[in-house]
Design an enzyme around this catalytic site. Structure first.
Site: not given
Lengths: 163, 569
Positions: B50, B478
């Protein structure tokens, strides 16, 4: 600075949690919050007492206005206004305390609305400082229970919060 | 006409001209899926999770400007959708999410798959509704679409209990909607705009700074016209890329944490800053006190009054629809006697060009190992700068935003506000469905892509020929970069071990997989991938694991305190 913000909000389920959720999510203070339907039952009026710098109060009013169900927001403490709070206080009232408590209540124009042979329930309305003063004036060891409604506020004179 | 609640839901979506619904069925939405089955106008896209349904609807919306629609069941269906909803909320994307709920009588009983969806989503939607009566479905969906797309856009959730979808009611779709509590300002204040135009004409060191609002308001054309009339330098934020053509001389690149030297210096040292649909985010201006230390006048145009003077004190606030306000500025400029003066700006441009000559985006390429920046550069070349580019979150996101030059709005789709890893592939699905036959690239990393990798299956089912460019550096890049710079090189949990062979994984889903290991093979692989018009191609680029994103303004520092390259360390 302390501010009193009044707002009109659609009387829908969940409206209160949208407002209180906004305050907690953004880290704003709520000193008190009162809410009840207005004469038009489709709308509620809320009075919020909060503390913050001018920038924070500006953000609070903008964020409140942004809530879809909020119809109108006014910082009534920006101009002349009236604040009232209701306090109910249950005190021990026996022996000589009984007379003394009655006298103090009279001085503050409070009313005794429930009596037993050992206690009174006293009703007092006024601004916050008056209620605080009453609490300071009576013997704190006699207080059994207090309940305060939080502030209701309204602008003086021509200042009207209505749609 | 008397219909069931479920039929009313679908008819309402048809009335709103919803092309696609992204969703996943379950108990509480069975009636709605039954109604969906019996019509052909609204097409359903079955995702595999979902979260991806909401992201795909979000990507559909970002690439078209239309309202995206998602449909999920109660309980876990709704909670899985929350990340998608919050992502859209942070970037002001117009969505309508319909969630099933347990039957009205079971609400509050801790029923199977019951969760307080309206409560859980309240802080991350523009608004939400619980519909308790089938007669209210049509007007609520009408309101939901209206709220989603007007004012500052955002996601709106409609929670519908199962019994309400089974109940019957008269269907009539309201033609108009008006809400006494909701009236967004559209037209900017004439006097304020006049003051702003005067200030712009007097500026000696002006700068234009624009954000995602320009894209959302479809104001790129007006912005481009105004910027060219004024002759000012301009920067677009991560969310605003494509608001002004990146290949134009007046464009200085992106500002902020990984922005260009020239954009950040110009933001800091300008005397008049015109901010349009941007919000002085912490990733854009760094430390607000440092930013405020340099005197400048700020004009801020935004649809949302609460965005103005939130982090930075503004001199001329203008609330209104950006397109209307910018067009009004153009009209006033054209009607006025005073013209923008290029001579007045010459010393400022000289300074800006000096900053630009630092060439802060230069990177050392290699013949041995693939540099991630090089892959994005080649992607830009091979697609002629004309692709829809989605990204996930991390180093690859920054490189994509820095090295793919966006000349048009709605071509760059990323999660700027919430920074949600896993959006890239579902965004690409939404963009590809909305733009059939057009090139769609998903620039991602080996960590992000695994957060919604199951959608490769959806891509197969719906034949979505997305090109996935995986900048695989075997690190949460990162995180590794911050650990290297600020945590003494202690690479705590930032290494991606036990990776799958992505090309074979893609093949097992029925797609084309490629593994690219040498710089010389990058361009050829990209050309081959984009030539395969009907195939999803997963390009697994093995890139330099030590490469960092520069320039960089460390969190909490000022805009002028930039690390330009590894040599600055």
């Amino acid at each position: 600075m302390r501010h009193v913000i009044s707002l009109l909000i659609e009387n829908e389920s969940g409206a209160l949690s949208r407002v209180s959720g906004l305050f907690s999510a953004r880290g704003y203070n709520i000193e008190s919050l009162t809410v009840a339907p207005t004469e038009d039952a489709s709308m509620s009026r809320m009075t919020i007492v909060t503390v913050g710098s001018d920038e924070i109060i500006e953000q609070i009013t903008k964020q409140l206005n942004k809530l879809v169900e909020v119809v109108k927001v006014v910082d009534i403490s920006e101009a002349a206004h009236i604040e009232r709070e209701l306090m109910l206080i249950k005190v021990r009232a026996t022996g000589k305390d009984r007379e003394e408590m009655k006298r103090t209540a009279d001085i503050f124009r409070a009313r005794i609305i429930d009596v037993t042979d050992a206690s009174y329930v006293i009703e007092l309305t006024g601004n916050q400082s008056k209620l605080d003063a009453f609490l300071g004036a009576i013997d704190s060891s006699l207080i059994l229970e207090t309940v305060r409604s939080g502030i209701c506020g309204i602008g003086r004179g021509d200042r009207v919060l209505k749609i | 006409m008397v219909l069931t609640g479920a039929e009313i839901v679908i008819r309402s979506l048809q009335e709103e001209k919803a092309e696609y619904v992204f969703g996943y069925p379950g108990g509480a939405v069975l009636h709605i899926y039954d109604a969906l089955f019996q019509q052909e106008n609204v097409r359903h896209v079955l995702v595999r999770h979902e979260q991806a349904a909401v992201h795909a609807a979000d990507g559909y919306s970002r690439s078209t400007g239309k309202v995206g629609v998602a449909l999920v069941t109660s309980g876990p269906g709704a909670t899985n959708a929350v990340t998608g909803i919050a992502t859209a909320y942070c970037d002001s994307i117009p969505l309508v999410i319909i969630s099933g709920q347990v039957p009205t009588a079971a609400i509050g009983q801790d029923a199977f798959q019951e969760v307080d969806t309206v409560g859980i989503t309240r802080p991350c939607v523009k608004h939400n509704f619980l519909v308790r009566d089938a007669r209210d479905i049509a007007s609520t969906i009408k309101k939901a679409f209206y709220l989603a797309r007007t004012g500052r856009p955002g996601p709106v959730l409609v929670d519908i209990p199962k019994d309400v979808t089974a109940a019957k009611a008269e269907f009539e779709y309201p033609a108009e909607i008006s809400m006494r509590s909701y009236n967004p300002v559209v037209k900017g204040h004439h006097g304020q705009i006049k003051k702003a135009v005067q200030l712009l004409l007097e500026a000696k060191r002006p700068m234009i700074y624009t954000g995602g609002g320009v894209i959302l308001a479809d104001a790129a054309e007006a912005l481009t016209k105004l910027t060219r009339m004024l002759g000012f330098p301009i920067t677009n934020t991560l969310m605003g890329l494509g608001g002004y053509p990146a290949s134009d001389r007046q464009y200085l690149g992106m500002p902020g944490m990984h922005g260009t030297y020239e954009a950040n210096m110009s933001m800091h040292y300008c005397d008049v800053l015109l901010a349009v649909g941007a919000r002085f985010d912490d990733r854009v201006i760094g430390d607000p006190n440092h930013f405020a230390s340099e005197p400048r006048k700020i004009i801020h145009v935004d649809i949302d009054p609460s965005s103005i003077s939130k982090r930075v004190k503004v001199d001329i606030p203008i609330v209104g629809d950006l397109k209307e306000v910018l067009e009004e500025m153009i009209r006033q400029l054209e009607a006025g006697t005073q013209r923008p003066n290029a001579e007045q700006l010459a010393p400022w441009w000289k300074q800006v060009e000096e900053w630009r000559s630092r060439e802060c985006m230069k990177f050392k390429n290699s013949d041995e190992i693939i540099k991630p920046q090089f892959v994005v550069q080649k992607l830009w070349e091979v697609t002629g700068g004309d692709a829809f580019v989605t990204s996930d979150v991390g180093q690859h996101q920054m490189w994509a935003s820095q090295y793919y030059r966006f000349d048009q709005p709605r071509r760059w789709l990323n999660s700027g506000g919430l920074g949600t890893m896993g959006v890239g592939l579902p965004y690409a699905m939404g963009a590809q469905l909305a733009n059939p036959g057009r090139p769609v690239a998903c620039v991602t990393g080996e960590a992000s892509i695994q957060m919604n990798i199951q959608e490769l299956s959806t891509c197969k089912q719906f034949r979505l020929p997305i090109k996935i460019c995986n900048l695989n550096n075997r690190y949460l890049g990162m995180v590794r970069q911050w650990q290297q710079l600020f945590h003494g090189g202690r690479y705590s949990e930032s290494y991606m071990d036990s990776l799958p062979d992505f090309s074979r994984l893609a093949e097992s889903y029925g797609h084309v997989g490629m593994k690219i290991e040498r710089p010389g093979d990058v361009e050829g692989a990209l050309r081959e991938a984009f030539a395969r018009k009907n195939d999803l191609v997963f390009l697994d680029f093995q890139v330099d694991p030590t490469e960092n994103v520069y320039p960089m303004v460390q969190g909490g520092k000022g805009l002028t305190e930039m690390i330009l390259s590894a040599e600055d360390l």
